[in-house]
Design an enzyme around this catalytic site. Sequence first.
Site: not given
Length: 505
Positions: A209, A211, A216, A231, A260, A297, A375
Amino acid sequence: MRFLDLAATSASVSAVSGRKAKVEVLAEALRRLDGGEIAAGSAYLAGEVRQRQTGVGYAALRDLPEPAAEASLSVAEVDARIAEISVVAGAGSQARRRELLGSLFSLATGDEQRLLVGLFSGELRQGAQAGLLADAIAKAAGVSLVAVRRALLLSGDLKQVAVAALTGGASALSDISLRVGTALTPMLAASAPDVAAALLSTGAPATADVKLDGIRIQVHRSGDEIAVFTRSLDDITARLPGVVDAVRGLAVSDVVLDGEAMALGPDGRPRPFQEISSRAATRSTSSTAAELQPYFFDLLHLDGSDLLDEPGRVRWAALAGTVPGELIVGRRTVENEEQAAEAFAEAVAAGQEGLVLKAPEAPYDVGRRGSAWVKVKPRHTLDLVVLAVEWGHGRRKGWLSNLHLGARDPRTGGFVMLGKTFKGLTDELLRWQTERFRELAVDDSGWVVTVRPEQVVEIAFDGVQTSPRYPGGVALRFARVLRYRDDKRAEEADTIDMVKELGAR
């Protein structure tokens, strides 16, 4: 249970340093609570009151009556009295609230008054964070810690979890599930220095994915009701009308989405995170806030079916069948390191932060940072906590400048200092952090201002080196400030273990 005994527990938790010892003290107190006291008692042990709003501010806590000579309060009576204070409203409410508060404090001993002040002010620093309480609840109830943590992450309510575990055991905990409209702690990604290391964690093939450099978001829709959470589980629905409109246009009844929010500039590249974050933080619903659009996502719930325990490939297929392609993050399957490196280079060239490599068979691990999502960024970064700040000199005289940086210690709930930095600070950031850290200050020696460990900052650095100067035995090389992370809580900061692992690599 006597409130005095709970005050003694709070003092004991502050006095011991080891995580295991703290858990033992907390568990013993939880066992002694009557069934009707568990919600309030567990909240007090976590440094909170059961009632979210009491109307009691700092001014009301200045002039308090003399403490009682003997203890007479129970946990249940304190809870009832605070509940009475919390519902006072209307004409004369300030005087009535002061009267009720004085009555409560007049019945409290000195130790009980200290606990009450900490609870009302929200500044009870006893080291009993939610993670420790979860361990203590599991131990006191004789149930699986995994079950307690999952229930806590799904409900977001420590009190509910404590009551369920201590009165109904494992079966009551299993009844706690995802509720559309109630935010749950998101799954997090671990860090890796490069795509090769990331693939070692996720395995291949993996889903790559892009980033995004946004904020978030978690979006809940139940019929016509839509809520958008950060988040850190803050409700920012009114600040992101573009997100609300996009989700309202989906052909679903109930859905929970993870993604996001970000904005693109005229050149099609993402706007800076600091700008996006400030738009989401403002209470205005101006056109600038409306520019933020969602890119999803993951899909966690769809029309009555929870998908948390389904493999990622199942959730992502459901996402693709529910959300238009233009509202889904860029993703592809990578079979090997060469393909992952190509995807990484393309993401960075497009102005994004990098990649998140994901194991397609993994479930959605609520609130956890495991090896299923990893990540990769083009530089080393850590989210650390500011422990203290030094007054500047020369051109920076009068500003708080040099930051003392700490990584989280998951064993103690405290923080381990890694070093200092004043690099990367613009005049705007210096002005902001001077005001911010004055608010968090607990001591000022005239040179160093010690602050409550609450503010998270993202730090870029060139490497990790051994250092006998700092208690963790390591320090960051050429650390510099990238941005402050108001979207993260201190308990979400990176750990000393992660720092040491990066150093070993």
